[in-house]
Motif scaffolding. Structure first.
Motif, PDB file in Angstrom:
ATOM      1  N   TYR A   1       0.827  -1.199   0.000  1.00  0.00           N
ATOM      2  CA  TYR A   1       0.000   0.000   0.000  1.00  0.00           C
ATOM      3  C   TYR A   1       0.869   1.262   0.000  1.00  0.00           C
ATOM      4  O   TYR A   1       1.811   1.373   0.788  1.00  0.00           O
ATOM      5  CB  TYR A   1      -0.941   0.001   1.200  1.00  0.00           C
ATOM      6  N   SER A   2       0.533   2.199  -0.868  1.00  0.00           N
ATOM      7  CA  SER A   2       1.343   3.414  -0.990  1.00  0.00           C
ATOM      8  C   SER A   2       0.542   4.700  -0.819  1.00  0.00           C
ATOM      9  O   SER A   2       1.110   5.787  -0.884  1.00  0.00           O
ATOM     10  CB  SER A   2       2.031   3.451  -2.366  1.00  0.00           C
ATOM     11  N   ARG A   3      -0.776   4.580  -0.601  1.00  0.00           N
ATOM     12  CA  ARG A   3      -1.613   5.767  -0.424  1.00  0.00           C
ATOM     13  C   ARG A   3      -2.579   5.551   0.729  1.00  0.00           C
ATOM     14  O   ARG A   3      -3.187   4.487   0.846  1.00  0.00           O
ATOM     15  CB  ARG A   3      -2.437   6.054  -1.696  1.00  0.00           C
ATOM     16  N   LEU A   4      -2.689   6.571   1.578  1.00  0.00           N
ATOM     17  CA  LEU A   4      -3.722   6.592   2.609  1.00  0.00           C
ATOM     18  C   LEU A   4      -4.656   7.735   2.273  1.00  0.00           C
ATOM     19  O   LEU A   4      -4.269   8.902   2.339  1.00  0.00           O
ATOM     20  CB  LEU A   4      -3.120   6.783   3.998  1.00  0.00           C
ATOM     21  N   ASP A   5      -5.865   7.406   1.868  1.00  0.00           N
ATOM     22  CA  ASP A   5      -6.855   8.420   1.517  1.00  0.00           C
ATOM     23  C   ASP A   5      -7.615   8.800   2.781  1.00  0.00           C
ATOM     24  O   ASP A   5      -8.277   7.959   3.395  1.00  0.00           O
ATOM     25  CB  ASP A   5      -7.814   7.863   0.454  1.00  0.00           C
ATOM     26  N   LEU A   6      -7.525  10.071   3.161  1.00  0.00           N
ATOM     27  CA  LEU A   6      -8.148  10.541   4.392  1.00  0.00           C
ATOM     28  C   LEU A   6      -9.581  11.007   4.179  1.00  0.00           C
ATOM     29  O   LEU A   6     -10.275  11.335   5.145  1.00  0.00           O
ATOM     30  CB  LEU A   6      -7.320  11.688   4.994  1.00  0.00           C
ATOM     31  N   GLY A   7     -10.018  11.085   2.925  1.00  0.00           N
ATOM     32  CA  GLY A   7     -11.378  11.515   2.644  1.00  0.00           C
ATOM     33  C   GLY A   7     -11.539  13.020   2.717  1.00  0.00           C
ATOM     34  O   GLY A   7     -10.585  13.769   2.918  1.00  0.00           O
ATOM     35  N   CYS A   8     -12.770  13.466   2.534  1.00  0.00           N
ATOM     36  CA  CYS A   8     -13.062  14.903   2.541  1.00  0.00           C
ATOM     37  C   CYS A   8     -13.078  15.448   3.966  1.00  0.00           C
ATOM     38  O   CYS A   8     -13.294  14.720   4.926  1.00  0.00           O
ATOM     39  CB  CYS A   8     -14.412  15.166   1.878  1.00  0.00           C
TER      40      CYS A   8
END
Length: 363
Positions: A286-293
């Motif tokens: 995994y290379s991205r952590l999406d934190l959302g809006c």
């Protein structure tokens, strides 16, 4: 060009592979919410209904070139899994143009409402009625490079949280991080904390509907390395201090449900857990952590990339289309008035109504 509409469970192995291939080609599509596995998992959670989950399969010259899932009602369609779905898009070949009205016609409804359409979806841009930004942590260079880059950017959050980590270690015990925890007890405790938080802040309890609970538990039980839920926990001594339940795809982990024990509030265990997750990603695919809006401080300071999303609807001439136009007209008129926070009340009411529709469209 033609558009076929089928149930997620009826996708062939070749279609699932093709959908996943299109996700891999474009980094913007690398979200678990845009995957065939998401559509199938939501379908199982929501069970049988009059029309259920459907997938529009766009075919051109004998090839499947685009996929989009939606939950159909009598007259309107919502994103598959709404309001639990944080992204929407037509996952398609680069350069493909599809009139959104053709998708609405194919689904057999009068209107499709979207809440977080990828801004890069140019065909949907004319139908957007609002925009927001989802914040992303790109960990492609690893933790050390990320920490140095954030420090150079003047971000003080990481330093503040590490100070609290030293404080709690001195006061109580060294925090213990666990990735992909299989503790059902910790999972249930996290849900309880989150429900308490939603009630305390007068927000919609998304967990009161049976299908959302079935969805979360199936994701928690998943063992698929390329799709499923991931429970991350932080214990202080023998007590659970914080827990995150994220959803992951092949390369992206998407922050989803975040909760902590109020007894440890002063140590910010939830933020401590975020840093542990980012460090852990060094030794994973995994290379991205999406934190959302959202504009919370931690999202602003941790993120080093953004993903624009839009809200709006696509309708064909009908009563359903007129009703939605009128609703957005009220929102626009209110937001144009100098009423302070009251100007945003119609927009909040519309979002809450959409949450209610999504939660109750299937039981």
């Amino acid at each position: 060009m033609s558009i076929d509409v089928i149930r997620p469970r009826d996708l062939t192995a070749a279609q699932v592979a093709r959908w996943s291939e299109l996700q891999r080609v474009d980094p913007a599509f690398d979200s678990p919410f845009l995957s065939p596995q998401w559509a199938r998992t939501v379908e199982r959670a929501q069970g049988e209904s009059a029309r259920g989950l459907q997938v529009a399969v766009v075919n051109q010259d004998g090839r499947d070139v685009g996929f989009m899932a939606a939950r159909l009602g009598a007259f309107t369609a919502l994103p598959a899994g709404a309001p639990m779905c944080d992204y929407q898009a037509l996952v398609a070949e680069a350069g493909l143009s599809v009139d959104p009205h053709d998708l609405v016609h194919a689904f057999g409804v009068h209107r499709f409402d979207f809440s977080a359409m990828l801004e890069s979806q140019a065909d949907f841009a004319p139908y957007a009625r609002g925009r927001s930004v989802s914040r992303v942590v790109d960990m492609g260079g690893g933790w050390a490079a990320f920490e140095a880059e954030r420090r150079a950017a003047g971000v003080g959050l990481i330093k503040d949280i590490e100070k609290k980590r030293r404080k709690v270690t001195k006061d109580l015990a060294t925090p213990v991080f666990t990735a992909f925890s299989r503790s059902s007890g910790d999972f249930e405790r996290m849900i309880g904390w989150k429900r308490g938080q939603l009630h305390a802040t007068h927000q919609t309890d998304i967990f009161e509907t049976p299908w959302t609970q079935r969805l979360l538990r199936e994701l928690f039980d998943s063992r698929d390395p390329e799709f499923g839920g991931a429970l991350f926990t932080l214990h202080i001594g023998d007590k659970l201090a914080a827990a995150h339940f994220h959803i992951h795809g092949r390369r992206t982990v998407h922050a989803w449900i975040i909760a902590h024990d109020p007894a440890f509030e002063r140590y910010s265990p939830g933020m401590m857990l975020f840093l542990d997750v980012l460090r852990w990603m060094d030794d994973t695919p995994y290379s991205r952590l999406d934190l959302g809006c959202g504009d919370q401080r931690f999202k602003q300071e941790l993120s080093n990339a953004v993903q624009g999303v839009t809200q709006g609807f696509v309708g064909v001439p009908s009563a359903a289309d007129l009703v939605r136009r009128a609703a957005y007209g009220v929102v626009a008129a209110a937001e144009a008035l100098p009423l302070g926070p009251a100007s945003h009340l119609p927009a909040k009411a519309l979002r809450r109504m959409d949450q209610w529709r999504g939660l109750r469209i299937a039981r």
